[in-house]
Design a protein around this motif. Sequence first.
Motif, PDB file in Angstrom:
ATOM      1  N   ASP A   4       0.848  -1.192   0.000  1.00 47.78           N
ATOM      2  CA  ASP A   4       0.000   0.000   0.000  1.00 47.78           C
ATOM      3  C   ASP A   4       0.886   1.245   0.000  1.00 47.78           C
ATOM      4  O   ASP A   4       1.778   1.386   0.842  1.00 47.78           O
ATOM      5  CB  ASP A   4      -0.875  -0.033   1.263  1.00 47.78           C
ATOM      6  CG  ASP A   4      -1.939   1.051   1.273  1.00 47.78           C
ATOM      7  OD1 ASP A   4      -1.766   2.056   0.568  1.00 47.78           O
ATOM      8  OD2 ASP A   4      -2.921   0.902   2.019  1.00 47.78           O
ATOM      9  N   ARG A   6       0.199   4.116   0.963  1.00 50.68           N
ATOM     10  CA  ARG A   6       0.041   4.869   2.209  1.00 50.68           C
ATOM     11  C   ARG A   6       1.056   4.380   3.251  1.00 50.68           C
ATOM     12  O   ARG A   6       1.597   5.177   4.020  1.00 50.68           O
ATOM     13  CB  ARG A   6      -1.376   4.744   2.739  1.00 50.68           C
ATOM     14  CG  ARG A   6      -1.614   5.559   3.990  1.00 50.68           C
ATOM     15  CD  ARG A   6      -3.083   5.672   4.331  1.00 50.68           C
ATOM     16  NE  ARG A   6      -3.802   6.422   3.326  1.00 50.68           N
ATOM     17  CZ  ARG A   6      -5.093   6.747   3.416  1.00 50.68           C
ATOM     18  NH1 ARG A   6      -5.797   6.359   4.463  1.00 50.68           N
ATOM     19  NH2 ARG A   6      -5.682   7.450   2.468  1.00 50.68           N
ATOM     20  N   ARG A   9       4.233   6.093   2.539  1.00 48.81           N
ATOM     21  CA  ARG A   9       4.206   7.491   2.994  1.00 48.81           C
ATOM     22  C   ARG A   9       4.433   7.554   4.504  1.00 48.81           C
ATOM     23  O   ARG A   9       5.131   8.438   5.000  1.00 48.81           O
ATOM     24  CB  ARG A   9       2.869   8.145   2.636  1.00 48.81           C
ATOM     25  CG  ARG A   9       2.646   8.308   1.144  1.00 48.81           C
ATOM     26  CD  ARG A   9       1.376   9.092   0.857  1.00 48.81           C
ATOM     27  NE  ARG A   9       0.998   8.972  -0.530  1.00 48.81           N
ATOM     28  CZ  ARG A   9       1.562   9.654  -1.533  1.00 48.81           C
ATOM     29  NH1 ARG A   9       2.527  10.524  -1.264  1.00 48.81           N
ATOM     30  NH2 ARG A   9       1.162   9.490  -2.782  1.00 48.81           N
ATOM     31  N   TYR A  10       3.838   6.627   5.232  1.00 51.31           N
ATOM     32  CA  TYR A  10       4.036   6.582   6.671  1.00 51.31           C
ATOM     33  C   TYR A  10       5.505   6.294   6.998  1.00 51.31           C
ATOM     34  O   TYR A  10       6.093   6.920   7.889  1.00 51.31           O
ATOM     35  CB  TYR A  10       3.144   5.510   7.297  1.00 51.31           C
ATOM     36  CG  TYR A  10       1.672   5.849   7.311  1.00 51.31           C
ATOM     37  CD1 TYR A  10       1.200   7.110   6.955  1.00 51.31           C
ATOM     38  CD2 TYR A  10       0.724   4.900   7.683  1.00 51.31           C
ATOM     39  CE1 TYR A  10      -0.154   7.413   6.977  1.00 51.31           C
ATOM     40  CE2 TYR A  10      -0.631   5.198   7.715  1.00 51.31           C
ATOM     41  CZ  TYR A  10      -1.068   6.452   7.359  1.00 51.31           C
ATOM     42  OH  TYR A  10      -2.399   6.756   7.389  1.00 51.31           O
ATOM     43  N   ARG A 136      -2.284  13.573   2.431  1.00 50.03           N
ATOM     44  CA  ARG A 136      -2.364  12.170   2.018  1.00 50.03           C
ATOM     45  C   ARG A 136      -2.516  12.012   0.509  1.00 50.03           C
ATOM     46  O   ARG A 136      -2.822  10.933   0.013  1.00 50.03           O
ATOM     47  CB  ARG A 136      -3.529  11.490   2.738  1.00 50.03           C
ATOM     48  CG  ARG A 136      -3.388  11.542   4.262  1.00 50.03           C
ATOM     49  CD  ARG A 136      -4.612  10.998   4.959  1.00 50.03           C
ATOM     50  NE  ARG A 136      -4.533  11.212   6.401  1.00 50.03           N
ATOM     51  CZ  ARG A 136      -5.512  10.943   7.253  1.00 50.03           C
ATOM     52  NH1 ARG A 136      -6.641  10.447   6.817  1.00 50.03           N
ATOM     53  NH2 ARG A 136      -5.361  11.165   8.542  1.00 50.03           N
ATOM     54  N   GLU A 138      -4.863  13.130  -1.427  1.00 50.36           N
ATOM     55  CA  GLU A 138      -6.242  12.865  -1.821  1.00 50.36           C
ATOM     56  C   GLU A 138      -6.932  14.093  -2.407  1.00 50.36           C
ATOM     57  O   GLU A 138      -8.128  14.052  -2.683  1.00 50.36           O
ATOM     58  CB  GLU A 138      -7.020  12.337  -0.614  1.00 50.36           C
ATOM     59  CG  GLU A 138      -6.470  11.005  -0.114  1.00 50.36           C
ATOM     60  CD  GLU A 138      -7.107  10.539   1.189  1.00 50.36           C
ATOM     61  OE1 GLU A 138      -8.038  11.231   1.671  1.00 50.36           O
ATOM     62  OE2 GLU A 138      -6.672   9.509   1.722  1.00 50.36           O
TER      63      GLU A 138
END
Length: 293
Positions: A4, A6, A9-10, A136, A138
Motif C-alpha cells: 500500500d 500509504r 508514505r508513513y 495524504r 487525496e
Amino acid sequence: MDVDTRLLRYFAAVAEEGTLTGAAQRLFVSQPALTKQIRRLEDDLGVRLFARSRSGMALTEAGRELASRVHALLDGWDEAVQATGRAARVLRLGFLDAGAVGAVPEVIAEFRQAQPEWRVELRQFDWSDPSAGLARGEADAAVVRLPFPGQERLTVRELFVEERGVLLPARHPLAHSETVEFWELWDEPFVAAGAETGAWREHWLAAEERDGHPVRVGAVTSRPDEWLGAVAGGCVALAPASAARFYSHPDVVFRPVRGVSPSRVGLARPRGRTPEAALDQFLEAIARQLSRS
C-alpha cells in the motif's frame, strides 16, 4: 509483492522525523495507528526497518535502503495519479467547512461552463486532517484554515480573514450576552480536535491567548455534527463567524468574542507538482471570488 502506498508514505514520514510522535502529527494520524502501520509494512516486507529506542526511531540497514528509494517511488506514483487525473479531466478540491468555501460552488459552475471537458470534485474532509486531503495526496488543492501542521511543505495563499466567536449551549449564562470576553470562558470545558492535529487544535482552543490559564477539554470531535452535539451537551467551542450561517442546532447559540485572534482562510496546493493550466485557472478564480467575499 503488493505494498500500500500509504504505508510507504508513513514510513517516509517516520524516517524523516525520526520519531513516531513527530510523524503522527505530520500525517494527522494517532501514534498507535502509525505504529501499527509501520509494523504492517515490516511484516509485508519481512524485514525490520527501524530500531526502536527511547530516543526515537533509527533506520536499520534495510530501512536506509528503502529510505534511499522511497521518495522516487512516491514521486513516480504521484505523477502517475496526476497524469491519470489530467487524462480523465478531474480536479479534486478539498475543504473542511462550508463557511470557508463560501461561493466556491458558483466558481465551479462557471468553470464547468467554460471547461466542459473537466469535472470538479468538491471533497469535504473531517478535522482529523486539517490539510483537507493534501497531506495524504487525496486532493489537488484545498481551501484550508490556517495554521495547521505541515503547511510549510505546501504552497499556501492566504485569501481572507474572519472573526472568531463562540458556540454556547442555549442555556448557558452567557448565551444572552451581546459580546463575550474570552477570559469569561477560560474555565469552561472546550470542544477540541484530536491531539495529532497540533497547531490546528491549539488555534481553536486559543491556547496562546489565555495568559497561561490551562485549557479544560470537555470533548474531542472531528465532525461538525459531533461538534454541535458536544456544545449542546454543555461544552463551548470557538468557531468562525460563518459557522452561525452554515451550521445550526436548536440548543446552540453563537456569540462574538473579544480577546481572540481571527481565523485565516487560505488556498493550498502541493509544491513541485507538474503545472496544470486548467487547475491554475480554476484556483485563480476561487482566489478572486473568496478574497472579495
